[in-house]
Scaffold this active site. Structure first.
Site, PDB file in Angstrom:
ATOM      1  N   THR A 133       0.825  -1.210   0.000  1.00  0.00           N
ATOM      2  CA  THR A 133       0.000   0.000   0.000  1.00  0.00           C
ATOM      3  C   THR A 133       0.860   1.262   0.000  1.00  0.00           C
ATOM      4  OG1 THR A 133      -1.590   1.268   1.340  1.00  0.00           O
ATOM      5  CG2 THR A 133      -0.085  -0.157   2.524  1.00  0.00           C
ATOM      6  N   ASP A 134       0.300   2.357  -0.509  1.00  0.00           N
ATOM      7  CA  ASP A 134       1.005   3.634  -0.449  1.00  0.00           C
ATOM      8  C   ASP A 134       1.017   4.222   0.955  1.00  0.00           C
ATOM      9  OD1 ASP A 134      -1.665   4.370  -0.272  1.00  0.00           O
ATOM     10  OD2 ASP A 134      -1.601   5.835  -1.900  1.00  0.00           O
ATOM     11  N   GLU A 135       0.223   3.665   1.872  1.00  0.00           N
ATOM     12  CA  GLU A 135       0.158   4.221   3.222  1.00  0.00           C
ATOM     13  C   GLU A 135       1.468   4.054   3.987  1.00  0.00           C
ATOM     14  OE1 GLU A 135      -3.408   3.768   5.509  1.00  0.00           O
ATOM     15  OE2 GLU A 135      -4.551   3.147   3.748  1.00  0.00           O
ATOM     16  N   TYR A 159      -1.790  -0.224  10.993  1.00  0.00           N
ATOM     17  CA  TYR A 159      -1.936  -0.910   9.704  1.00  0.00           C
ATOM     18  C   TYR A 159      -0.747  -0.625   8.802  1.00  0.00           C
ATOM     19  CZ  TYR A 159      -3.167  -1.349   4.787  1.00  0.00           C
ATOM     20  OH  TYR A 159      -3.128  -1.613   3.448  1.00  0.00           O
ATOM     21  N   LYS A 163       2.299  -3.118   7.377  1.00  0.00           N
ATOM     22  CA  LYS A 163       2.587  -3.326   5.954  1.00  0.00           C
ATOM     23  C   LYS A 163       4.020  -2.900   5.628  1.00  0.00           C
ATOM     24  CE  LYS A 163       0.435  -4.579   3.005  1.00  0.00           C
ATOM     25  NZ  LYS A 163       0.313  -5.966   2.443  1.00  0.00           N
TER      26      LYS A 163
END
Length: 356
Positions: A133-135, A159, A163
């Site tokens: 994810t880009d998060e 989260y 990741k």
């Protein structure tokens, strides 16, 4: 044979359906724990195929993952399986560490042992594609350049931290063991079969039910929206042609504020399923912002466009319309996925957010 983890989830499920809808004639085994967000109804159209196999297994289960890899002998693993909802990670971070970090480590380790024993040319052809994810990159200010593959990691939620940990493990396995990995980091996905805890399906379903349309804070948080079908196409490209050890960020080039997204949904619903009086926008309700809420995500997809020829087939407008119409036409899927566990969590979470 390819092995897909998390293939009963939102992105994984769309990937599996597209795999069989395309030109692929290769068998696929789907490994999914079937948590609240895993739904085999998504895959009902392909469940009886002779070249599709399902294993209900937790990726953190060492013995079972070892058995599955030995039994099916995949030529590639596409790793979607993850806990992915930021709000849930705030209330239960341990589950995210277990699946996203420990589960990814276990999958890498069992796959590495299997790969080590492969003969040539199977060993050179094997791939492990990790979907992230880009998060992991944190947050951007309004005028900051978009995320790219070299953006430093600055995760701001349990989260995204979990990741980021999984991404680092994948990277380490390439540099330490030469294990053949490719990583993709995507922007916010939307489209059919998305579990109704994310913004777009929540707004669609709440609007139709006459419920409040919850928007965090002032609604100005910005996301780059990527239609799930376009994301799956990018993953197939990265699996087939991605350079080993490389990362590819995947975005839709569709930066929108949450407020813009919600108003766009209301506009489509006003057109195709109008209320008795007034606009669905009248149901918009602002709720207390969540802790560590990132202000903006944006993706610069130049690398995957240049190297692999990726180009999204959908604009935000065309993709959102397709998504709204899908939810309007799939009541049975929606009803079955909305279990008591999900409904109770939503009621409790948004009651707290409103200060009730």
């Amino acid at each position: 044979m390819i092995l897909v983890t998390g293939g009963a989830g939102f992105i994984g499920g769309n990937f599996v359906l597209q795999w069989f809808a395309g030109e692929h004639n290769e068998p696929l085994v789907n490994v999914d724990k079937l948590t609240y967000a895993g739904n085999l109804d998504t895959l009902s159209s392909i469940s009886e195929r002779d070249d599709y196999f399902f294993e209900k297994v937790d990726i953190a289960d060492e013995a079972e993952i070892k058995r599955i890899i030995a039994q099916y002998q995949p030529r590639a693993i596409v790793h979607f399986a993850a806990e992915s909802h930021v709000d849930r990670s705030i209330t239960d971070p341990g589950a995210f560490v277990r699946t996203n970090v420990v589960g990814t480590f276990n999958l890498l380790e069992q796959a590495r042992h299997y790969w080590n024993d492969l003969p040539e040319p199977q060993k050179s052809e094997f791939r492990f594609l990790h979907v992230s994810t880009d998060e992991v990159y944190g947050t951007l200010e309004t005028n900051d350049p978009a995320f790219c593959e070299t953006t430093p990691y600055q995760p701001n939620s349990p989260y995204s931290a979990s990741k980021a940990g999984s991404d680092m493990l994948v990277r380490a396995y390439y540099h330490t063991y030469g294990f053949p990995v490719v990583t993709t980091n995507c922007s916010n996905n939307y489209g059919p079969y998305q579990f109704p805890e994310k913004l777009i399906p929540v707004v669609i379903l709440n609007a139709l039910a006459g419920k409040p349309l919850p928007i965090y804070g002032n609604g100005q948080n910005i996301r780059d929206w990527l239609y799930v079908g376009d994301h799956c196409a990018a993953i197939r490209l990265a699996l087939a042609n991605g350079r080993l050890g490389e990362t590819y960020v995947v975005g839709g080039i569709n930066e929108k504020t949450n407020m813009e997204v919600v108003h766009s949904i209301c506009t489509i619903l006003d057109e195709v399923r109008p209320r008795d009086a007034g606009s669905y926008a009248e149901q918009i309700t602002f709720v207390k912002d969540r802790p560590g809420h990132d202000a903006r995500y944006a993706i610069n997809p130049e690398k995957i466009q240049t190297e692999l020829g990726f180009k999204p087939a959908h604009t935000f407008e065309t993709g959102l319309r397709e998504t709204v119409l899908w939810y309007l036409n799939n009541n049975e899927w929606i009803t079955r996925v909305q279990t008591g566990e999900y409904t109770q969590w939503v009621d409790q979470h948004y009651a707290q957010a409103r200060g009730v």
